[in-house]
Design a protein around this motif. Structure first.
Motif, PDB file in Angstrom:
ATOM      1  N   LEU A 139       0.861  -1.324  -0.032  1.00 46.88           N
ATOM      2  CA  LEU A 139       0.081   0.100  -0.006  1.00 46.88           C
ATOM      3  C   LEU A 139       0.848   1.286  -0.052  1.00 46.88           C
ATOM      4  O   LEU A 139       1.752   1.324   0.761  1.00 46.88           O
ATOM      5  CB  LEU A 139      -0.871   0.051   1.327  1.00 46.88           C
ATOM      6  CG  LEU A 139      -1.940  -0.835   1.178  1.00 46.88           C
ATOM      7  CD1 LEU A 139      -2.822  -0.744   2.489  1.00 46.88           C
ATOM      8  CD2 LEU A 139      -2.913  -0.807   0.064  1.00 46.88           C
ATOM      9  N   ASP A 140       0.575   2.270  -0.830  1.00 46.81           N
ATOM     10  CA  ASP A 140       1.138   3.527  -0.897  1.00 46.81           C
ATOM     11  C   ASP A 140       0.504   4.330   0.145  1.00 46.81           C
ATOM     12  O   ASP A 140      -0.364   4.256   0.923  1.00 46.81           O
ATOM     13  CB  ASP A 140       1.310   3.926  -2.394  1.00 46.81           C
ATOM     14  CG  ASP A 140      -0.069   4.414  -2.901  1.00 46.81           C
ATOM     15  OD1 ASP A 140      -1.110   4.628  -2.141  1.00 46.81           O
ATOM     16  OD2 ASP A 140      -0.024   4.466  -4.061  1.00 46.81           O
ATOM     17  N   ALA A 141       0.953   5.721   0.113  1.00 46.17           N
ATOM     18  CA  ALA A 141       0.591   6.581   1.012  1.00 46.17           C
ATOM     19  C   ALA A 141      -0.991   6.862   0.865  1.00 46.17           C
ATOM     20  O   ALA A 141      -1.434   7.542   1.730  1.00 46.17           O
ATOM     21  CB  ALA A 141       1.382   8.137   0.793  1.00 46.17           C
TER      22      ALA A 141
ATOM     23  N   CYS B 259       5.141  -2.711  -6.993  1.00 44.35           N
ATOM     24  CA  CYS B 259       6.461  -2.421  -6.334  1.00 44.35           C
ATOM     25  C   CYS B 259       6.435  -2.155  -4.846  1.00 44.35           C
ATOM     26  O   CYS B 259       6.076  -1.017  -4.450  1.00 44.35           O
ATOM     27  CB  CYS B 259       7.228  -1.396  -7.276  1.00 44.35           C
ATOM     28  SG  CYS B 259       9.143  -1.187  -6.555  1.00 44.35           S
ATOM     29  N   GLN B 260       6.732  -3.245  -4.026  1.00 43.55           N
ATOM     30  CA  GLN B 260       6.626  -2.552  -2.583  1.00 43.55           C
ATOM     31  C   GLN B 260       7.580  -1.616  -2.303  1.00 43.55           C
ATOM     32  O   GLN B 260       7.440  -0.732  -1.285  1.00 43.55           O
ATOM     33  CB  GLN B 260       6.880  -3.928  -1.683  1.00 43.55           C
ATOM     34  CG  GLN B 260       8.164  -4.557  -1.840  1.00 43.55           C
ATOM     35  CD  GLN B 260       8.854  -5.548  -2.917  1.00 43.55           C
ATOM     36  OE1 GLN B 260       7.951  -5.285  -3.820  1.00 43.55           O
ATOM     37  NE2 GLN B 260      10.007  -5.665  -2.888  1.00 43.55           N
ATOM     38  N   ILE B 261       8.965  -1.462  -3.108  1.00 37.78           N
ATOM     39  CA  ILE B 261       9.848  -0.498  -2.347  1.00 37.78           C
ATOM     40  C   ILE B 261       9.311   0.849  -2.839  1.00 37.78           C
ATOM     41  O   ILE B 261       9.148   2.005  -1.913  1.00 37.78           O
ATOM     42  CB  ILE B 261      11.002  -0.547  -3.260  1.00 37.78           C
ATOM     43  CG1 ILE B 261      11.713  -2.069  -3.072  1.00 37.78           C
ATOM     44  CG2 ILE B 261      12.293   0.558  -2.956  1.00 37.78           C
ATOM     45  CD1 ILE B 261      11.948  -2.149  -1.289  1.00 37.78           C
ATOM     46  N   THR B 262       8.492   1.271  -3.987  1.00 37.01           N
ATOM     47  CA  THR B 262       7.922   2.206  -4.256  1.00 37.01           C
ATOM     48  C   THR B 262       6.736   2.674  -3.382  1.00 37.01           C
ATOM     49  O   THR B 262       6.686   3.751  -2.942  1.00 37.01           O
ATOM     50  CB  THR B 262       7.367   2.233  -5.770  1.00 37.01           C
ATOM     51  OG1 THR B 262       8.545   1.859  -6.692  1.00 37.01           O
ATOM     52  CG2 THR B 262       6.835   3.787  -6.243  1.00 37.01           C
TER      53      THR B 262
ATOM     54  N   ASP C  72       8.434   3.890  -0.152  1.00 41.16           N
ATOM     55  CA  ASP C  72       9.089   5.148  -0.367  1.00 41.16           C
ATOM     56  C   ASP C  72       7.912   6.294  -0.549  1.00 41.16           C
ATOM     57  O   ASP C  72       7.862   7.292   0.263  1.00 41.16           O
ATOM     58  CB  ASP C  72       9.811   5.269  -1.726  1.00 41.16           C
ATOM     59  CG  ASP C  72      11.007   4.610  -1.789  1.00 41.16           C
ATOM     60  OD1 ASP C  72      11.568   4.223  -0.606  1.00 41.16           O
ATOM     61  OD2 ASP C  72      11.597   4.605  -2.716  1.00 41.16           O
ATOM     62  N   SER C  73       6.833   6.031  -1.127  1.00 45.63           N
ATOM     63  CA  SER C  73       5.698   7.056  -0.968  1.00 45.63           C
ATOM     64  C   SER C  73       5.109   6.933   0.456  1.00 45.63           C
ATOM     65  O   SER C  73       4.659   8.045   0.738  1.00 45.63           O
ATOM     66  CB  SER C  73       4.335   6.052  -1.886  1.00 45.63           C
ATOM     67  OG  SER C  73       3.303   7.069  -1.559  1.00 45.63           O
ATOM     68  N   ARG C  74       4.833   6.016   1.325  1.00 49.21           N
ATOM     69  CA  ARG C  74       4.582   6.137   2.450  1.00 49.21           C
ATOM     70  C   ARG C  74       5.382   6.872   3.459  1.00 49.21           C
ATOM     71  O   ARG C  74       5.180   7.855   4.073  1.00 49.21           O
ATOM     72  CB  ARG C  74       4.325   4.730   3.100  1.00 49.21           C
ATOM     73  CG  ARG C  74       3.190   4.102   2.755  1.00 49.21           C
ATOM     74  CD  ARG C  74       2.773   2.820   3.507  1.00 49.21           C
ATOM     75  NE  ARG C  74       4.024   1.806   3.938  1.00 49.21           N
ATOM     76  CZ  ARG C  74       4.315   0.869   3.051  1.00 49.21           C
ATOM     77  NH1 ARG C  74       3.805   0.616   2.011  1.00 49.21           N
ATOM     78  NH2 ARG C  74       5.625   0.143   3.338  1.00 49.21           N
ATOM     79  N   GLU C  75       6.816   6.808   3.277  1.00 50.98           N
ATOM     80  CA  GLU C  75       7.998   7.455   3.957  1.00 50.98           C
ATOM     81  C   GLU C  75       7.922   8.993   3.545  1.00 50.98           C
ATOM     82  O   GLU C  75       8.108   9.734   4.367  1.00 50.98           O
ATOM     83  CB  GLU C  75       9.181   6.850   3.963  1.00 50.98           C
ATOM     84  CG  GLU C  75       8.874   5.413   4.665  1.00 50.98           C
ATOM     85  CD  GLU C  75      10.533   4.888   4.246  1.00 50.98           C
ATOM     86  OE1 GLU C  75      11.496   5.413   3.667  1.00 50.98           O
ATOM     87  OE2 GLU C  75      10.704   3.667   5.145  1.00 50.98           O
ATOM     88  N   TRP C  76       7.832   9.500   2.407  1.00 52.65           N
ATOM     89  CA  TRP C  76       7.958  10.528   1.684  1.00 52.65           C
ATOM     90  C   TRP C  76       6.561  11.302   1.824  1.00 52.65           C
ATOM     91  O   TRP C  76       6.475  12.542   1.495  1.00 52.65           O
ATOM     92  CB  TRP C  76       8.893  10.643   0.743  1.00 52.65           C
ATOM     93  CG  TRP C  76      10.065  10.156   0.901  1.00 52.65           C
ATOM     94  CD1 TRP C  76      10.469   8.874   0.445  1.00 52.65           C
ATOM     95  CD2 TRP C  76      11.122  10.779   1.386  1.00 52.65           C
ATOM     96  NE1 TRP C  76      12.034   8.796   0.750  1.00 52.65           N
ATOM     97  CE2 TRP C  76      12.301  10.004   1.454  1.00 52.65           C
ATOM     98  CE3 TRP C  76      11.344  11.877   2.088  1.00 52.65           C
ATOM     99  CZ2 TRP C  76      13.407  10.403   2.121  1.00 52.65           C
ATOM    100  CZ3 TRP C  76      12.496  12.197   2.595  1.00 52.65           C
ATOM    101  CH2 TRP C  76      13.441  11.306   2.571  1.00 52.65           C
ATOM    102  N   LEU C  77       5.535  10.648   1.779  1.00 51.88           N
ATOM    103  CA  LEU C  77       4.138  10.876   1.585  1.00 51.88           C
ATOM    104  C   LEU C  77       4.094  11.766   0.247  1.00 51.88           C
ATOM    105  O   LEU C  77       3.650  12.951   0.493  1.00 51.88           O
ATOM    106  CB  LEU C  77       3.836  11.673   2.962  1.00 51.88           C
ATOM    107  CG  LEU C  77       3.798  11.001   4.296  1.00 51.88           C
ATOM    108  CD1 LEU C  77       3.580  11.957   5.460  1.00 51.88           C
ATOM    109  CD2 LEU C  77       2.790   9.771   4.171  1.00 51.88           C
ATOM    110  N   ASP C  78       4.299  11.206  -0.664  1.00 54.39           N
ATOM    111  CA  ASP C  78       4.081  11.795  -2.043  1.00 54.39           C
ATOM    112  C   ASP C  78       2.822  12.379  -2.415  1.00 54.39           C
ATOM    113  O   ASP C  78       1.988  11.670  -1.983  1.00 54.39           O
ATOM    114  CB  ASP C  78       4.534  10.823  -3.145  1.00 54.39           C
ATOM    115  CG  ASP C  78       6.034  10.627  -3.346  1.00 54.39           C
ATOM    116  OD1 ASP C  78       6.635  11.473  -2.810  1.00 54.39           O
ATOM    117  OD2 ASP C  78       6.510   9.343  -3.669  1.00 54.39           O
TER     118      ASP C  78
END
Length: 97
Positions: free
Chosen positions: A76-78, A85-88, A91-97
């Motif tokens: 799940l992303d932000a 892609c679990q890495i993307t 990254d989305s969750r961490e940077w809250l794109d």
């Protein structure tokens, strides 16, 4: 294999899959494969980033065993959308794109 789309599952080797499943428990919530079987579910293999080279952008991934529920959350992303892609997604969750 999971009903969710996971890019890593298409590239993981048999040896990496077996290594990740050796502990017989979800790396995130700790549920055992025995408990999952009682609900007709099995552990799934995905990856987590172990390290990355800032200069080259290369990422080293390690396979991890996840229950189906944690595997879905892993992707799940932000915005709570599924990303194959679990890495993307992370990254989305961490940077809250």
């Amino acid at each position: 294999m999971s009903s969710i789309t996971c890019n890593y599952q298409q590239t993981v080797s048999v040896a990496e899959r077996l290594s990740a499943l050796a502990d017989a428990a979800c790396q995130h919530c700790g549920i055992s494969s025995k408990d999952l079987l009682s609900h007709s579910e099995v552990l799934e293999v995905c990856a987590e980033e172990f390290s990355s080279d800032i200069a080259s952008g290369q990422r080293e991934l390690i396979p991890v065993a996840l229950c189906p529920n944690c595997h879905k959350k892993h992707h799940l992303d932000a915005r709570n959308n599924h990303n194959p892609c679990q890495i993307t997604a992370r990254d989305s969750r961490e940077w809250l794109d």
